[in-house]
Write an enzyme that holds these catalytic residues in place. Sequence first.
Site, PDB file in Angstrom:
ATOM      1  N   ASP A 185       0.871  -1.174   0.000  1.00 48.75           N
ATOM      2  CA  ASP A 185       0.000   0.000   0.000  1.00 48.75           C
ATOM      3  C   ASP A 185       0.910   1.226   0.000  1.00 48.75           C
ATOM      4  O   ASP A 185       1.912   1.256   0.721  1.00 48.75           O
ATOM      5  CB  ASP A 185      -0.846   0.052   1.273  1.00 48.75           C
ATOM      6  CG  ASP A 185      -1.998  -0.930   1.274  1.00 48.75           C
ATOM      7  OD1 ASP A 185      -2.088  -1.758   0.352  1.00 48.75           O
ATOM      8  OD2 ASP A 185      -2.802  -0.873   2.222  1.00 48.75           O
ATOM      9  N   HIS A 245       4.766  -7.498   0.146  1.00 53.99           N
ATOM     10  CA  HIS A 245       4.384  -8.782  -0.434  1.00 53.99           C
ATOM     11  C   HIS A 245       5.063  -8.994  -1.794  1.00 53.99           C
ATOM     12  O   HIS A 245       5.603  -8.057  -2.380  1.00 53.99           O
ATOM     13  CB  HIS A 245       2.865  -8.859  -0.570  1.00 53.99           C
ATOM     14  CG  HIS A 245       2.153  -8.837   0.755  1.00 53.99           C
ATOM     15  ND1 HIS A 245       1.564  -9.953   1.312  1.00 53.99           N
ATOM     16  CD2 HIS A 245       1.939  -7.822   1.645  1.00 53.99           C
ATOM     17  CE1 HIS A 245       1.028  -9.635   2.482  1.00 53.99           C
ATOM     18  NE2 HIS A 245       1.244  -8.346   2.699  1.00 53.99           N
ATOM     19  N   SER A 247       8.396   3.755   4.996  1.00 55.20           N
ATOM     20  CA  SER A 247       9.580   3.903   4.160  1.00 55.20           C
ATOM     21  C   SER A 247       9.232   3.721   2.690  1.00 55.20           C
ATOM     22  O   SER A 247       8.135   4.063   2.263  1.00 55.20           O
ATOM     23  CB  SER A 247      10.677   2.926   4.592  1.00 55.20           C
ATOM     24  OG  SER A 247      11.910   3.336   4.075  1.00 55.20           O
TER      25      SER A 247
END
Length: 283
Positions: free
Chosen positions: A89, A146, A249
């Site tokens: 995200d 992911h 980050s």
Amino acid sequence: MPSDRLAVLPQYLLPKKLVTQLAGRFAGARLGDVTHAAIRRFVARYGVDMSEAANPDIASYASFNDFFTRPLREGARPLAPADYVCPVDGAISQFGAIERGQIFQAKGHSYSTRALLAGDAALAAGFEHGQFATLYLSPKDYHRIHMPCAGRLLRMVYVPGELFSVNPTTARGVPGLFARNERVVCEFDTARGPFVLVLVGATIVGSMATVWHGVVNPPRSGEIRRWSYENQGVELKQGDEMGRFLLGSTVVLLWPRGTLRFNPDWAPGGVVRMGTAMGKGLD
């Protein structure tokens, strides 16, 4: 832009490592009501959507780190039927072609693939004229990372470096930001060839972790550390968690030439979600 350079000037003077160490200690501490108050303030300040969390009860998180690396509820991020899905995200910082060994950072700034990859000229050469994507995770975002496609882990490298912020203003104001900051380089092999996923550290990012190793930093020894996994059979499927940040980050992904075509809906600054279509493979 001069205004961006002025905006980031205090970061050069800030004792970033000390601030990061202190933030990491607080984030890992179990302080009861103090921890829960900090989480509530964070959720309100950044507009965190707790309805997506597997556990939306703030009072159930023993530490800020437990809250920050919270898993999502089942089905919150379905995988698109795409060859490559977005691994996080966040927001699209930049993406496109790697030209003459350079990765575009922001207007007026590029950095070398070789520098990003800890000076590994042979590895960098494999991405000449390839593609890159830089994705920024803001404080409100889900902070697990992911796999964009299935892959077999080959190597991991920890690269010490600076701890500048990685927000858009800093990206415009600090030359070579992503090749200067502390980072973890993960190299995979896939059905379409290699790709690299780089976790970039930043101010108050207490640590970065991978599912196969656990916490990579700290320690912050100031030395490059390398691990080989070629014979260890670390296989991850598309959508599997591969790592996480303890505070926000950036990730940088690299592919060789002729590997993928990016989603035509992508644009710098666009909001992305883990599991949405990132690109189509070129066979």
